[in-house]
Design an enzyme around this catalytic site. Structure first.
Site, PDB file in Angstrom:
ATOM      1  N   LYS A   1       0.852  -1.212   0.000  1.00  0.00           N
ATOM      2  CA  LYS A   1       0.000   0.000   0.000  1.00  0.00           C
ATOM      3  C   LYS A   1       0.874   1.244   0.000  1.00  0.00           C
ATOM      4  O   LYS A   1       2.061   1.199   0.364  1.00  0.00           O
ATOM      5  CB  LYS A   1      -0.935   0.029   1.210  1.00  0.00           C
ATOM      6  CG  LYS A   1      -0.258  -0.078   2.590  1.00  0.00           C
ATOM      7  CD  LYS A   1       0.223   1.218   3.198  1.00  0.00           C
ATOM      8  CE  LYS A   1       0.762   1.032   4.613  1.00  0.00           C
ATOM      9  NZ  LYS A   1       1.641   2.093   5.095  1.00  0.00           N
TER      10      LYS A   1
ATOM     11  N   PRO B   1       9.321  -5.010  -0.091  1.00  0.00           N
ATOM     12  CA  PRO B   1      10.407  -4.767   0.860  1.00  0.00           C
ATOM     13  C   PRO B   1       9.863  -4.596   2.284  1.00  0.00           C
ATOM     14  O   PRO B   1       8.758  -4.085   2.467  1.00  0.00           O
ATOM     15  CB  PRO B   1      11.027  -3.449   0.360  1.00  0.00           C
ATOM     16  CG  PRO B   1      10.582  -3.304  -1.046  1.00  0.00           C
ATOM     17  CD  PRO B   1       9.260  -3.991  -1.151  1.00  0.00           C
TER      18      PRO B   1
ATOM     19  N   ALA C   1      10.235  -3.277   6.439  1.00  0.00           N
ATOM     20  CA  ALA C   1      10.611  -2.043   7.152  1.00  0.00           C
ATOM     21  C   ALA C   1      10.567  -0.847   6.205  1.00  0.00           C
ATOM     22  O   ALA C   1      11.460  -0.001   6.187  1.00  0.00           O
ATOM     23  CB  ALA C   1      11.997  -2.183   7.803  1.00  0.00           C
ATOM     24  N   ALA C   2       9.508  -0.786   5.403  1.00  0.00           N
ATOM     25  CA  ALA C   2       9.465   0.146   4.275  1.00  0.00           C
ATOM     26  C   ALA C   2       8.255   1.076   4.298  1.00  0.00           C
ATOM     27  O   ALA C   2       8.141   1.952   3.452  1.00  0.00           O
ATOM     28  CB  ALA C   2       9.470  -0.659   2.964  1.00  0.00           C
TER      29      ALA C   2
ATOM     30  N   LEU D   1       5.319   0.045   3.548  1.00  0.00           N
ATOM     31  CA  LEU D   1       4.480  -0.432   2.443  1.00  0.00           C
ATOM     32  C   LEU D   1       3.464  -1.477   2.913  1.00  0.00           C
ATOM     33  O   LEU D   1       2.681  -1.997   2.116  1.00  0.00           O
ATOM     34  CB  LEU D   1       5.357  -1.025   1.329  1.00  0.00           C
ATOM     35  CG  LEU D   1       6.327  -0.048   0.656  1.00  0.00           C
ATOM     36  CD1 LEU D   1       7.236  -0.781  -0.333  1.00  0.00           C
ATOM     37  CD2 LEU D   1       5.564   1.066  -0.067  1.00  0.00           C
ATOM     38  N   GLY D   2       3.487  -1.807   4.190  1.00  0.00           N
ATOM     39  CA  GLY D   2       2.456  -2.681   4.783  1.00  0.00           C
ATOM     40  C   GLY D   2       2.578  -4.153   4.416  1.00  0.00           C
ATOM     41  O   GLY D   2       1.603  -4.893   4.589  1.00  0.00           O
ATOM     42  N   GLY D   3       3.738  -4.594   3.947  1.00  0.00           N
ATOM     43  CA  GLY D   3       3.875  -5.978   3.462  1.00  0.00           C
ATOM     44  C   GLY D   3       3.478  -7.027   4.499  1.00  0.00           C
ATOM     45  O   GLY D   3       2.693  -7.932   4.200  1.00  0.00           O
ATOM     46  N   GLY D   4       3.979  -6.906   5.710  1.00  0.00           N
ATOM     47  CA  GLY D   4       3.692  -7.894   6.757  1.00  0.00           C
ATOM     48  C   GLY D   4       2.206  -7.933   7.090  1.00  0.00           C
ATOM     49  O   GLY D   4       1.616  -9.016   7.258  1.00  0.00           O
ATOM     50  N   SER D   5       1.580  -6.753   7.150  1.00  0.00           N
ATOM     51  CA  SER D   5       0.145  -6.675   7.462  1.00  0.00           C
ATOM     52  C   SER D   5      -0.677  -7.285   6.332  1.00  0.00           C
ATOM     53  O   SER D   5      -1.676  -7.972   6.568  1.00  0.00           O
ATOM     54  CB  SER D   5      -0.282  -5.214   7.633  1.00  0.00           C
ATOM     55  OG  SER D   5       0.485  -4.597   8.626  1.00  0.00           O
TER      56      SER D   5
ATOM     57  N   ASP E   1      -2.879  -2.090  10.629  1.00  0.00           N
ATOM     58  CA  ASP E   1      -3.114  -2.014   9.169  1.00  0.00           C
ATOM     59  C   ASP E   1      -3.768  -3.274   8.608  1.00  0.00           C
ATOM     60  O   ASP E   1      -4.149  -3.296   7.435  1.00  0.00           O
ATOM     61  CB  ASP E   1      -1.775  -1.869   8.420  1.00  0.00           C
ATOM     62  CG  ASP E   1      -1.249  -0.454   8.455  1.00  0.00           C
ATOM     63  OD1 ASP E   1      -1.986   0.440   8.900  1.00  0.00           O
ATOM     64  OD2 ASP E   1      -0.091  -0.259   8.041  1.00  0.00           O
TER      65      ASP E   1
HETATM   66  O1  C5P Z   1      -0.450  -2.026  15.124  1.00  0.00           O
HETATM   67  P1  C5P Z   1       0.960  -2.370  14.794  1.00  0.00           P
HETATM   68  O2  C5P Z   1       1.416  -3.633  15.499  1.00  0.00           O
HETATM   69  O3  C5P Z   1       1.243  -2.399  13.345  1.00  0.00           O
HETATM   70  O4  C5P Z   1       1.822  -1.179  15.380  1.00  0.00           O
HETATM   71  C1  C5P Z   1       3.221  -1.274  15.563  1.00  0.00           C
HETATM   72  C2  C5P Z   1       3.658  -0.142  16.463  1.00  0.00           C
HETATM   73  O5  C5P Z   1       3.498   1.107  15.797  1.00  0.00           O
HETATM   74  C3  C5P Z   1       2.844   0.001  17.744  1.00  0.00           C
HETATM   75  O6  C5P Z   1       3.361  -0.814  18.762  1.00  0.00           O
HETATM   76  C4  C5P Z   1       3.020   1.467  18.062  1.00  0.00           C
HETATM   77  O7  C5P Z   1       4.274   1.702  18.657  1.00  0.00           O
HETATM   78  C5  C5P Z   1       3.059   2.117  16.697  1.00  0.00           C
HETATM   79  N1  C5P Z   1       1.739   2.611  16.263  1.00  0.00           N
HETATM   80  C6  C5P Z   1       1.232   3.767  16.844  1.00  0.00           C
HETATM   81  N2  C5P Z   1       0.019   4.254  16.426  1.00  0.00           N
HETATM   82  C7  C5P Z   1      -0.673   3.629  15.453  1.00  0.00           C
HETATM   83  C8  C5P Z   1      -0.177   2.463  14.850  1.00  0.00           C
HETATM   84  C9  C5P Z   1       1.050   1.979  15.273  1.00  0.00           C
HETATM   85  O8  C5P Z   1       1.855   4.368  17.717  1.00  0.00           O
HETATM   86  N3  C5P Z   1      -1.841   4.163  15.056  1.00  0.00           N
END
Ligand code: C5P
Length: 312
Positions: A22, A123, A125-126, A128-132, A165
């Site tokens: 994304k 990729p 850590a990008a 781009l939401g790949g893991g989600s 995500d």
């Molecule tokens: O929800 P997810 O596991 O993808 O989020 C990873 C980290 O990103 C959370 O632990 C938080 O530190 C941060 N985050 C946030 N606010 C959001 C989404 C993510 O602070 N709306």
């Protein structure tokens, strides 16, 4: 009621899904919350850069995940990727695909197991939401493969437990997302958009970027982007791209400002970082324009470069 639009197919006894990346065309951070998350407002669209996930039911009750690296951006249901390489991606509980399938299995009281194979092109850590996206695909495939017949709304509740995500990728169309990202309002009027996406050689961790971000004192309004999108006004879309996390990411990685300068030199309609970075994208006029910009940036050695469009 949510509807999923994930491309899913069936071949030789296994289910296959193409899990898109994304881009965030707009990303505002409204407030820090007491649960450690941030209240956000974002407009996201899936793009045609895909991971591919395969699911096969096994009677043993075991869960097994194998990851491989694929190349390029496109894959079609029914086409078996050929040029694959080993990756160092985790294949156990640290992988969100494994956790997604394990969670659904437990909540649905399933006794069978599954053999999963993930071909990774997006990729990491990008931003781009790949893991989600992979996790959402895993929920959809396991729901089919184990014949659970859970509704998308019910799957979306599990998805939100897995990551902010993940519900967006379950719906898998352009949407405005609020709350911590899990409240989805699908939008129907996003036309065809062409982008160049660059993932520089180094990534960033999402919690690290949120950790140094300053929520908006005067939040940017999403309205100009929405009007431009509705009117099919490409210049307006380009002018309205916004990401509140960009200064935070720039303070952690020199690549963001470097890419900003690189894109400033290109005749794109607008450019921004996606999500928490480090990927950076430019909006182009059409597919040929995107390919031309991608070729120039690729020749400058800025990292992995993709010419993509939004999925419709
Ligand atoms: O929800 P997810 O596991 O993808 O989020 C990873 C980290 O990103 C959370 O632990 C938080 O530190 C941060 N985050 C946030 N606010 C959001 C989404 C993510 O602070 N709306």
């Amino acid at each position: 009621m949510l509807i999923h639009r994930l491309p899913v197919g069936r071949q030789a006894g296994e289910y296959v899904a193409h899990a898109p990346a994304k881009l965030n065309l707009f990303f505002e951070v409204l407030a820090r919350r007491s649960d450690g998350y941030h209240e956000i407002e974002t407009l996201m669209c899936p793009i045609d850069l895909y991971d591919t996930l395969y699911f096969q039911e096994v009677s043993s009750g075991q869960l097994e995940l194998r990851c491989e690296r694929g190349f390029g951006s496109l894959a079609s249901v029914g086409i078996e990727p050929t040029d694959l390489e080993p990756t160092d991606l985790p294949e156990g509980r640290e992988n969100l695909v494994y956790r997604a399938v394990e969670l659904l299995r437990q909540r649905a009281g399933v006794s069978s197991g599954a053999r999963l194979r993930l071909v990774k092109r997006i990729p990491t850590a990008a931003g781009l939401g790949g893991g989600s996206s992979d996790a959402a695909a895993a929920l959809v495939l396991a729901n089919l493969g184990w014949n659970l017949q859970w509704s998308v709304d019910r799957l979306a509740q599990l998805a939100a437990e897995l990551g902010s995500d993940v519900p967006f990728f379950l719906v898998n169309g352009p949407a405005i997302c609020r709350g911590r990202g899990e409240r989805i309002e699908p939008i129907s009027h996003l036309g065809m958009l062409h982008f160049v996406v660059v993932r520089p050689p180094a990534g960033l961790s999402t919690p690290a970027v949120y950790g140094v971000c300053q929520p908006a004192e005067h939040p940017h309004s999403l309205a100009p982007l929405q009007s431009a999108v509705k009117a099919g006004n490409l210049e307006g879309v380009g002018r309205s791209l916004w990401n509140r996390l960009q200064p935070a990411a720039s303070s952690l990685s020199p690549w963001i400002e470097y890419l900003q300068r690189e894109f400033d030199r290109e005749d794109v309609l607008g450019h921004r970082m996606s999500g928490s970075g480090t990927s950076y994208f430019g909006l182009c006029r059409h597919a040929i324009h995107a390919r031309r910009v991608a070729r120039r940036l690729g020749a400058n050695g800025v990292g992995s470069v993709f010419a993509v469009r939004n999925c419709r």
